[in-house]
Write a protein that holds these residues in place. Structure first.
Motif, PDB file in Angstrom:
ATOM      1  N   SER A  24     -10.731   7.951  -7.633  1.00 42.10           N
ATOM      2  CA  SER A  24     -11.165   6.645  -7.136  1.00 42.10           C
ATOM      3  C   SER A  24     -10.068   5.608  -7.259  1.00 42.10           C
ATOM      4  CB  SER A  24     -12.401   6.183  -7.902  1.00 42.10           C
ATOM      5  OG  SER A  24     -12.066   6.030  -9.270  1.00 42.10           O
ATOM      6  N   PHE A  25      -8.912   5.968  -7.706  1.00 34.74           N
ATOM      7  CA  PHE A  25      -7.750   5.118  -7.926  1.00 34.74           C
ATOM      8  C   PHE A  25      -7.950   4.109  -9.050  1.00 34.74           C
ATOM      9  CE2 PHE A  25      -7.355   6.123  -3.319  1.00 34.74           C
ATOM     10  CZ  PHE A  25      -6.314   7.018  -3.463  1.00 34.74           C
ATOM     11  N   TRP A  67      -3.629  -1.445  -9.764  1.00 36.55           N
ATOM     12  CA  TRP A  67      -4.850  -1.124  -9.030  1.00 36.55           C
ATOM     13  C   TRP A  67      -4.881  -1.847  -7.694  1.00 36.55           C
ATOM     14  CZ3 TRP A  67      -9.054  -4.094  -7.417  1.00 36.55           C
ATOM     15  CH2 TRP A  67     -10.114  -3.360  -6.892  1.00 36.55           C
ATOM     16  N   ARG A  71      -4.835   0.006  -4.120  1.00 34.42           N
ATOM     17  CA  ARG A  71      -5.920  -0.267  -3.176  1.00 34.42           C
ATOM     18  C   ARG A  71      -5.360  -0.691  -1.817  1.00 34.42           C
ATOM     19  NH1 ARG A  71     -10.724   1.618  -2.757  1.00 34.42           N
ATOM     20  NH2 ARG A  71     -12.158   0.101  -1.985  1.00 34.42           N
ATOM     21  N   GLN A  72      -4.280  -1.493  -1.838  1.00 36.98           N
ATOM     22  CA  GLN A  72      -3.656  -1.930  -0.591  1.00 36.98           C
ATOM     23  C   GLN A  72      -2.976  -0.774   0.132  1.00 36.98           C
ATOM     24  OE1 GLN A  72      -3.705  -4.985   0.907  1.00 36.98           O
ATOM     25  NE2 GLN A  72      -5.192  -5.551  -0.655  1.00 36.98           N
ATOM     26  N   GLY A  75      -6.106   2.537   0.020  1.00 40.54           N
ATOM     27  CA  GLY A  75      -7.526   2.282   0.230  1.00 40.54           C
ATOM     28  C   GLY A  75      -7.901   2.233   1.702  1.00 40.54           C
ATOM     29  N   VAL A  76      -9.152   1.885   1.960  1.00 43.43           N
ATOM     30  CA  VAL A  76      -9.645   1.765   3.322  1.00 43.43           C
ATOM     31  C   VAL A  76      -9.056   0.504   3.939  1.00 43.43           C
ATOM     32  CG1 VAL A  76     -11.713   1.489   4.722  1.00 43.43           C
ATOM     33  CG2 VAL A  76     -11.774   2.942   2.716  1.00 43.43           C
ATOM     34  N   HIS A  77      -8.459   0.661   5.097  1.00 39.09           N
ATOM     35  CA  HIS A  77      -7.834  -0.463   5.778  1.00 39.09           C
ATOM     36  C   HIS A  77      -8.814  -1.127   6.725  1.00 39.09           C
ATOM     37  CE1 HIS A  77      -3.982   0.635   4.078  1.00 39.09           C
ATOM     38  NE2 HIS A  77      -4.202   1.892   4.456  1.00 39.09           N
ATOM     39  N   LYS A  82     -15.276   5.291   8.897  1.00 40.58           N
ATOM     40  CA  LYS A  82     -15.545   6.578   8.266  1.00 40.58           C
ATOM     41  C   LYS A  82     -16.165   7.508   9.299  1.00 40.58           C
ATOM     42  CE  LYS A  82     -16.662   9.285   4.674  1.00 40.58           C
ATOM     43  NZ  LYS A  82     -15.715  10.186   4.191  1.00 40.58           N
TER      44      LYS A  82
END
Length: 90
Positions: A24-25, A67, A71-72, A75-77, A82
């Motif tokens: 999950s980072f 973190w 995330r940057q 992660g999801v941009h 999805k």
């Protein structure tokens, strides 16, 4: 114990292993923070004599920054959708 570089490196390895099992980072950010604190304590020697509260402050700030960067980067941009390959009802 809290100002020992060995403790922080063991914690970093443990958190990195935990990240493998729970991707999950979040734990990776904590692992990076713990590793950096361990490196600061290892290579800083007597020049960097961090107290326990300062050690935790450095750990918290570095973990938060790592973190946010993870995330940057990973992660999801924005605009990413999805895509579901399988339906659980099939």
């Amino acid at each position: 114990m809290w100002t020992s570089w060995v403790f922080w490196m063991i914690a970093a390895v443990g958190l990195a292993i935990l990240e493998v099992f729970l991707p999950s980072f979040i734990f990776l950010g904590f692992a990076i923070g713990a590793a950096l604190v361990g490196l600061i304590l290892l290579f800083g020697g007597t020049a960097v004599s961090l107290s326990v509260p300062m050690t935790f402050l450095v750990f918290a700030v570095v973990s938060l920054i790592s973190w946010i960067l993870l995330r940057q980067l990973l992660g999801v941009h924005k605009g990413q959708v999805k895509v579901w390959d399988k339906d659980i009802n099939d």
